[in-house]
Design a protein around this motif. Structure first.
Motif, short mmCIF file in Angstrom:
data_model
loop_
_atom_site.label_atom_id
_atom_site.label_comp_id
_atom_site.label_asym_id
_atom_site.label_seq_id
_atom_site.Cartn_x
_atom_site.Cartn_y
_atom_site.Cartn_z
N ASP A 351 0.83 -1.20 0.00
CA ASP A 351 0.00 0.00 0.00
C ASP A 351 0.87 1.26 0.00
O ASP A 351 1.80 1.39 0.80
CB ASP A 351 -0.89 -0.05 1.25
N TRP A 352 0.58 2.21 -0.90
CA TRP A 352 1.37 3.44 -1.02
C TRP A 352 1.29 4.33 0.23
O TRP A 352 2.35 4.80 0.70
CB TRP A 352 0.92 4.23 -2.25
N PRO A 353 0.13 4.57 0.81
CA PRO A 353 0.09 5.40 2.03
C PRO A 353 0.96 4.84 3.15
O PRO A 353 1.56 5.60 3.92
CB PRO A 353 -1.39 5.39 2.42
N ASN A 354 1.06 3.52 3.23
CA ASN A 354 1.91 2.92 4.26
C ASN A 354 3.38 3.26 4.02
O ASN A 354 4.14 3.51 4.96
CB ASN A 354 1.71 1.41 4.28
N LEU A 355 3.79 3.29 2.75
CA LEU A 355 5.16 3.68 2.43
C LEU A 355 5.42 5.13 2.85
O LEU A 355 6.48 5.44 3.41
CB LEU A 355 5.41 3.51 0.93
N LEU A 356 4.46 6.00 2.58
CA LEU A 356 4.63 7.40 2.96
C LEU A 356 4.72 7.55 4.48
O LEU A 356 5.48 8.39 4.98
CB LEU A 356 3.46 8.24 2.42
N ASP A 357 3.99 6.71 5.22
CA ASP A 357 4.11 6.71 6.67
C ASP A 357 5.53 6.33 7.10
O ASP A 357 6.10 6.91 8.03
CB ASP A 357 3.11 5.75 7.30
N THR A 358 6.10 5.35 6.41
CA THR A 358 7.46 4.91 6.71
C THR A 358 8.46 6.03 6.50
O THR A 358 9.45 6.14 7.22
CB THR A 358 7.82 3.71 5.80
N LEU A 359 8.19 6.89 5.51
CA LEU A 359 9.11 7.96 5.14
C LEU A 359 8.77 9.29 5.80
O LEU A 359 9.33 10.33 5.42
CB LEU A 359 9.11 8.14 3.62
N ALA A 360 7.87 9.29 6.76
CA ALA A 360 7.37 10.54 7.34
C ALA A 360 8.48 11.44 7.87
O ALA A 360 8.48 12.65 7.63
CB ALA A 360 6.36 10.23 8.46
N VAL A 361 9.46 10.86 8.56
CA VAL A 361 10.52 11.68 9.17
C VAL A 361 11.42 12.31 8.12
O VAL A 361 11.62 13.53 8.13
CB VAL A 361 11.33 10.85 10.19
N PRO A 362 12.00 11.54 7.17
CA PRO A 362 12.84 12.19 6.15
C PRO A 362 12.05 13.14 5.25
O PRO A 362 12.61 14.12 4.75
CB PRO A 362 13.44 11.03 5.36
N ILE A 363 10.75 12.90 5.05
CA ILE A 363 9.93 13.85 4.29
C ILE A 363 9.81 15.16 5.06
O ILE A 363 9.97 16.25 4.50
CB ILE A 363 8.53 13.25 3.99
N GLU A 364 9.55 15.06 6.37
CA GLU A 364 9.42 16.26 7.20
C GLU A 364 10.72 17.05 7.25
O GLU A 364 10.71 18.29 7.29
CB GLU A 364 9.00 15.85 8.62
N ARG A 365 11.85 16.35 7.20
CA ARG A 365 13.16 17.02 7.23
C ARG A 365 13.56 17.60 5.88
O ARG A 365 14.60 18.26 5.76
CB ARG A 365 14.23 16.02 7.68
#
Length: 393
Positions: A351-365
């Motif tokens: 699932d794509w949203p789950n991947l985005l959850d995994t990347l939440a910290v580096p995305i925020e940075r």
């Protein structure tokens, strides 16, 4: 937990095999000499190369690897070791085996690795005649002192002659491997390598830093290398020169001008590949959506004895959801274009949203950029990929 992820908690990802392209990797494990920095599964060649026996083993092994496979092969990579030690007739037999089952696509990219000094002048023409349409030359440097420090058996003259020989054979797709951060190398000599290579105008350049890998002589007895600032300055200056010459850095170490390596790009995009040969690895999506990874017996003698039987396969494992997600990221983020959503979902079943959850910290940075079509490293995050991936583990 998403619906797409649910089946993987007790088993593997459910991917779409029909939407995943297929490649083939064939490993030929012998070299004239083992280089002190090399951690690949390569071995010093015996006085008489067991060419026929080894190709017999590959053919028998392929019958198992390709059993039931219906997808045609889009790319073939014959690596090593030094595959150019093998005759064109041996390479032809290997390719005929792959073409017989499951078949090669009409425009299949067929790459063979070669080292200067291990291929007779006429060999490239013979290889072209049996179907090889891309050569990857292991130059590593065009400086005699650096080549000696790396333990290479060729000099700059042989390296440049090999490039000319590939061209004379009519093989248009040429990759040249070039390393930086070498013992005895400074900014000027490193850039001189770039300038000399650009004079020969190869269509593709693999430009990567020397690293000291565990288990190698260089790891046990590290050579004196340039300091980190010099290495960084060299890479930046070389990148500017390659860009000015019309090359595009489409992956961490890959620069293409008139072509990109389809085979390696398939790895980076989480495609499938069948691997045969001593120590070869494979990744294959099954009809039920499971993703299987396999590994062959590492030692050539043992591999030849067991090829064609289950004993040749020393590891088979089904990827769990977390493994599939991380492997897709590990490879996909190496590409400048990053990881595409449609390919990720089809090739992992996740699932794509789950991947985005995994990347939440580096995305925020601000290290990762994400939208509805994919994820990729930001211009700043590109320089911290190793750290990003380490945190994700």
């Amino acid at each position: 937990m998403s619906v797409a992820d649910a089946p993987t908690q007790a088993g593997s990802a459910r991917a779409d095999a029909t939407a995943t392209p297929l490649s083939a990797y064939v490993h030929l494990p012998w070299c004239v000499k083992k280089c002190p920095y090399c951690d690949f599964n390569s071995h010093r060649a015996p006085a008489t190369l067991p060419e026929t026996a080894y190709v017999d083993a590959l053919v028998a092994d392929w019958a198992i690897a390709a059993a039931g496979e219906r997808r045609s092969i889009d790319s073939v990579f014959i690596g090593g070791g030094t595959p150019s030690l093998f005759s064109a007739a041996a390479i032809e037999r290997i390719l005929e085996t792959l073409a017989d089952s499951p078949g090669l696509s009409a425009d299949c990219e067929i790459t063979l690795e070669a080292n200067p000094g291990t291929t007779e002048r006429s060999r490239f023409a013979d290889l072209a005649a049996v179907g090889v349409n891309r050569i990857s030359l292991g130059l590593q440097s065009l400086d005699s002192g650096c080549l000696a420090a790396l333990g290479r058996i060729h000099g700059p003259e042989e390296a440049l002659a090999a490039i000319d020989d590939v061209r004379s054979a009519g093989i248009d797709q040429l990759n040249c491997d070039l390393m930086f951060g070498l013992p005895g190398q400074d900014l000027d000599s490193g850039l001189a390598d770039i300038e000399t290579l650009l004079e020969r105008n190869p269509g593709h350049i693999s430009y990567y830093q020397l690293t000291l890998e565990p288990g190698t002589p260089f790891y046990r007895r590290p050579p004196v290398r340039p300091d980190d600032d010099t290495i960084a300055d060299l890479f930046e200056a070389a990148s500017e020169r390659l860009t000015a010459a019309g090359y595009t850095q489409y992956e961490v170490s890959a620069w293409g001008r008139d072509h990109r390596c389809r085979h390696n790009d398939n790895y980076w995009r989480f495609g499938d590949y069948l691997g045969v040969g001593a120590g070869a690895h494979g990744k294959q999506t099954q009809g039920d959506g499971r993703i299987l990874r396999t590994a062959r017996q590492r030692w050539p003698a043992g591999y030849m004895q067991s090829a064609g039987t289950p004993a040749a396969i020393v590891e088979t494992r089904s990827l769990e959801a977390d493994d599939a997600r991380f492997e897709a990221l590990l490879n996909g983020l190496r590409r400048r274009q990053g990881l595409r959503r449609d390919e990720y979902e089809a090739r992992t079943g996740l699932d794509w949203p789950n991947l985005l959850d995994t990347l939440a910290v580096p995305i925020e940075r601000g290290l990762i950029m994400a939208d509805k079509t994919g994820v990729r490293a930001s211009p700043h995050g590109w320089y911290f990929l190793d750290s990003i991936l380490a945190e994700l583990v």
